[in-house]
Write a protein that holds these residues in place. Structure first.
Motif, PDB file in Angstrom:
ATOM      1  N   TYR A   1      37.389  47.744  48.520  1.00  0.00           N
ATOM      2  CA  TYR A   1      36.566  47.379  47.364  1.00  0.00           C
ATOM      3  C   TYR A   1      35.651  46.188  47.655  1.00  0.00           C
TER       4      TYR A   1
ATOM      5  N   ASP B   1      43.165  39.628  36.996  1.00  0.00           N
ATOM      6  CA  ASP B   1      44.571  39.687  37.431  1.00  0.00           C
ATOM      7  C   ASP B   1      44.680  40.294  38.834  1.00  0.00           C
ATOM      8  N   GLY B   2      43.726  39.958  39.687  1.00  0.00           N
ATOM      9  CA  GLY B   2      43.759  40.465  41.067  1.00  0.00           C
ATOM     10  C   GLY B   2      43.453  41.949  41.163  1.00  0.00           C
ATOM     11  N   GLU B   3      43.057  42.576  40.068  1.00  0.00           N
ATOM     12  CA  GLU B   3      42.765  44.012  40.092  1.00  0.00           C
ATOM     13  C   GLU B   3      41.263  44.239  39.940  1.00  0.00           C
ATOM     14  N   VAL B   4      40.754  45.212  40.690  1.00  0.00           N
ATOM     15  CA  VAL B   4      39.314  45.480  40.679  1.00  0.00           C
ATOM     16  C   VAL B   4      38.977  46.502  39.601  1.00  0.00           C
ATOM     17  N   LEU B   5      37.997  46.175  38.767  1.00  0.00           N
ATOM     18  CA  LEU B   5      37.490  47.137  37.793  1.00  0.00           C
ATOM     19  C   LEU B   5      36.112  47.603  38.271  1.00  0.00           C
TER      20      LEU B   5
ATOM     21  N   HIS C   1      37.272  36.354  33.535  1.00  0.00           N
ATOM     22  CA  HIS C   1      37.418  37.143  34.769  1.00  0.00           C
ATOM     23  C   HIS C   1      36.311  36.764  35.755  1.00  0.00           C
TER      24      HIS C   1
ATOM     25  N   GLU D   1      39.124  38.077  47.000  1.00  0.00           N
ATOM     26  CA  GLU D   1      40.475  38.402  46.538  1.00  0.00           C
ATOM     27  C   GLU D   1      40.640  39.878  46.180  1.00  0.00           C
ATOM     28  N   MET D   2      40.237  40.774  47.082  1.00  0.00           N
ATOM     29  CA  MET D   2      40.423  42.182  46.768  1.00  0.00           C
ATOM     30  C   MET D   2      40.667  42.982  48.038  1.00  0.00           C
TER      31      MET D   2
ATOM     32  N   ARG E   1      41.205  44.876  28.102  1.00  0.00           N
ATOM     33  CA  ARG E   1      41.798  43.990  29.100  1.00  0.00           C
ATOM     34  C   ARG E   1      40.968  42.704  29.281  1.00  0.00           C
TER      35      ARG E   1
ATOM     36  N   VAL F   1      36.793  41.523  38.749  1.00  0.00           N
ATOM     37  CA  VAL F   1      38.202  41.336  39.138  1.00  0.00           C
ATOM     38  C   VAL F   1      38.938  40.569  38.046  1.00  0.00           C
TER      39      VAL F   1
END
Ligand SMILES: Cc1cn([C@H]2C[C@H](O)[C@@H](COP(=O)(O)OP(=O)(O)OP(=O)(O)O)O2)c(=O)[nH]c1=O
Length: 263
Positions: free
Chosen positions: A51, A83-87, A108, A46-47, A102, A81
């Motif tokens: 990434y 909220d669909g965002e990559v850290l 997560h 999912e990214m 966050r 990941v």
């Protein structure tokens, strides 16, 4: 050969009883074209593609494999990941603080991508690596040897197998106060870690539960690594679970009590 500068990956591969050397490149940052075979074999995740930890693991492995024809090469990459965002790794303390705020009180996902390149010697007969006893081993993709290969090798038009894989674990963070986050960031531990925490270090105290592989969160999913390396013909590796417990014991740590952690 391990294509990684990560001390955790070094420790965990050593815990499997493997004898290996380390070679690193800056391939992760490269934006070079990716062969269609690799794109076609990437596991769904999912990214955005840039990434994708399996793609980055392939980049790292492939860059090292070009210089190491006779070695089995292993590379990995880890992303967090939410909220669909990559850290990724935090750029500075302020970003580490934002990431931890966050993650606080929430669940997560951590994805570790893996890539193993077979040694050239085992690649001369492509079929040999496809008939494997290890059922869950993904099919390898076959890529041509690098143009810098010795002429005699190139003349065989040989190809080399690459196995791609991914492991996902879910991590539940305890609710953190601002003071707790500030204190943890000040330890310096978040600096070189995806998502700004280290489950295996002091960061473990911030975490309520891990569902799935513990070592996938740390960046080196032992069971999947053993499967891929054995498939590539590496012998003499210890059992993943036994190696996991031995690695924890060396750090004077207990496995997480609940849910039962997997290697
Ligand atoms: C979430 C989490 C990440 N990490 C680490 C694993 C990885 O080393 C790092 C993510 O960065 P990566 O880019 O995957 O790896 P790296 O830069 O450390 O090493 P290399 O590219 O040379 O292989 O975050 C932990 O150690 N513990 C954790 O709990």
């Amino acid at each position: 050969m391990l294509g990684s500068a990560s001390p955790r990956r070094y420790e965990l591969l050593a815990a499997l009883g493997a004898s290996f050397t380390v070679m690193t490149t800056d391939a992760e940052e490269a934006e070079t074209d990716v062969p269609p075979e690799v794109l076609g074999a990437l596991p769904t995740a999912e990214m955005p593609l840039r990434y994708h930890p399996t793609l980055l693991a392939w980049r790292k492995t492939h860059a090292v494999a070009e210089h190491a024809l006779d070695a089995v090469v292993l590379g990995a990459d880890t992303v967090v990941v939410i909220d669909g965002e990559v850290l990724n790794k935090p750029r500075d303390e302020a970003e580490a603080h934002l990431m931890l705020r966050r993650l606080s009180g929430r669940t997560h996902r951590v994805y570790t991508g893996l890539c193993v390149a077979g040694a050239f010697a085992s690649a001369t007969t492509p079929e040999s690596a496809q008939t494997t006893l290890y059922e869950a081993l993904p099919e390898p993709i076959w890529l041509p040897l690098h143009h810098e290969a010795p002429h005699a090798v190139l003349a065989t038009a040989a190809r080399r197998p690459f196995w791609l894989d991914i492991e996902m674990s879910e991590v539940v963070f305890a609710p953190l106060t601002e003071a707790q986050i500030t204190a943890y960031v000040a330890t310096g531990e978040p600096r070189d870690k995806a998502g700004a925490y280290g489950l295996q270090g002091m960061g473990g105290q911030l975490i309520k539960a891990v569902y799935g592989s513990y070592t996938a969160v740390v960046g080196f999913p032992l069971a999947a690594v053993v499967r891929l390396l054995r498939g590539a013909g590496v012998t003499g590796l210890s059992d993943a679970t036994a190696s996991y417990y031995a690695w924890l014991a060396r750090q004077q740590k207990e496995p997480l009590p609940w849910p039962p952690t997997l290697p």
